[in-house]
Design a protein around this motif. Structure first.
Motif, mmCIF file in Angstrom:
data_model
loop_
_atom_site.group_PDB
_atom_site.id
_atom_site.type_symbol
_atom_site.label_atom_id
_atom_site.label_comp_id
_atom_site.label_asym_id
_atom_site.label_seq_id
_atom_site.Cartn_x
_atom_site.Cartn_y
_atom_site.Cartn_z
ATOM 1 N N LYS A 1 7.470 8.818 -11.167
ATOM 2 C CA LYS A 1 8.729 8.368 -11.789
ATOM 3 C C LYS A 1 9.009 6.919 -11.426
ATOM 4 N N SER A 2 8.713 6.532 -10.188
ATOM 5 C CA SER A 2 8.931 5.154 -9.764
ATOM 6 C C SER A 2 8.092 4.191 -10.595
ATOM 7 N N VAL A 3 6.854 4.580 -10.875
ATOM 8 C CA VAL A 3 5.984 3.738 -11.705
ATOM 9 C C VAL A 3 6.541 3.654 -13.118
ATOM 10 N N LYS B 1 1.244 -6.228 -11.166
ATOM 11 C CA LYS B 1 1.686 -4.836 -11.245
ATOM 12 C C LYS B 1 1.261 -4.052 -10.006
ATOM 13 N N THR B 2 0.078 -4.336 -9.491
ATOM 14 C CA THR B 2 -0.365 -3.671 -8.271
ATOM 15 C C THR B 2 0.586 -3.991 -7.126
ATOM 16 N N ALA B 3 1.012 -5.248 -7.029
ATOM 17 C CA ALA B 3 1.952 -5.638 -5.966
ATOM 18 C C ALA B 3 3.295 -4.927 -6.132
ATOM 19 N N ILE B 4 3.823 -4.886 -7.354
ATOM 20 C CA ILE B 4 5.121 -4.239 -7.603
ATOM 21 C C ILE B 4 5.029 -2.742 -7.301
ATOM 22 N N VAL C 1 6.885 -0.402 -4.383
ATOM 23 C CA VAL C 1 7.617 0.839 -4.682
ATOM 24 C C VAL C 1 7.029 1.996 -3.876
ATOM 25 N N ALA C 2 5.695 2.093 -3.838
ATOM 26 C CA ALA C 2 5.039 3.168 -3.087
ATOM 27 C C ALA C 2 5.342 3.068 -1.596
ATOM 28 N N TYR D 1 7.947 5.343 2.990
ATOM 29 C CA TYR D 1 8.806 5.193 4.172
ATOM 30 C C TYR D 1 10.001 6.149 4.096
ATOM 31 N N LEU D 2 10.630 6.211 2.915
ATOM 32 C CA LEU D 2 11.789 7.092 2.742
ATOM 33 C C LEU D 2 11.413 8.563 2.913
#
Length: 144
Positions: free
Chosen positions: A28-30, A54-57, A61-62, A67-68
């Protein structure tokens, strides 16, 4: 992945469910990141620009989601979010955390390469190149 690295191959139903939920959240984040106006920042440059961007973005997000996910596990036992974060920073197996991040970066980069190729080549041509020519659809006329 975290469970598999830390426990070997002893996969239980709760582990499978939590892994599935984490994968769905990351997916979903992607999808949400794809809706951002700046995600396709370099459409006219060589593909490596958009792939790298896009890999960096997606990696960022990942990283946040990963972490969360850990923070949530500590928050269940801690009296506050700040206390959970302190416990996480003190007790997390950082080698496993970064090993999973490296694996995620690799998978994200592969995804970005394929997605950019499909964007430039077109889905039908890509599928034909990958799986072979697509047979023609029946026209509905009966020969006779």
């Amino acid at each position: 992945m975290r469970a598999l690295i830390s426990r070997g191959y002893d996969v239980t139903l709760p582990t499978s469910v939590s892994v599935t939920i984490a994968a769905l959240i990351l997916g979903k984040s992607v999808l949400i990141a794809n809706l951002l106006p700046f995600i396709n920042r370099f459409p006219e440059k060589p593909l490596i620009w958009n792939i790298g961007w896009k890999t960096a973005i997606y990696t960022l997000v990942a990283l946040v989601v990963h972490y969360l996910e850990h923070l949530y596990e500590y928050w269940k036992e801690a009296p506050s979010l700040a206390a959970a974060n302190r416990m996480l920073l003190a007790n997390l197996n950082w080698a496993h955390f970064w090993a999973i991040q490296i694996l995620l970066v690799t998978l994200i980069a592969i995804y970005c390469v394929v997605a950019e190729l499909v964007r430039v080549i077109g889905r039908d041509k890509f599928m034909a190149m990958f799986f072979g020519p697509i047979p023609p659809k029946p026209t509905g006329h009966v020969a006779g």
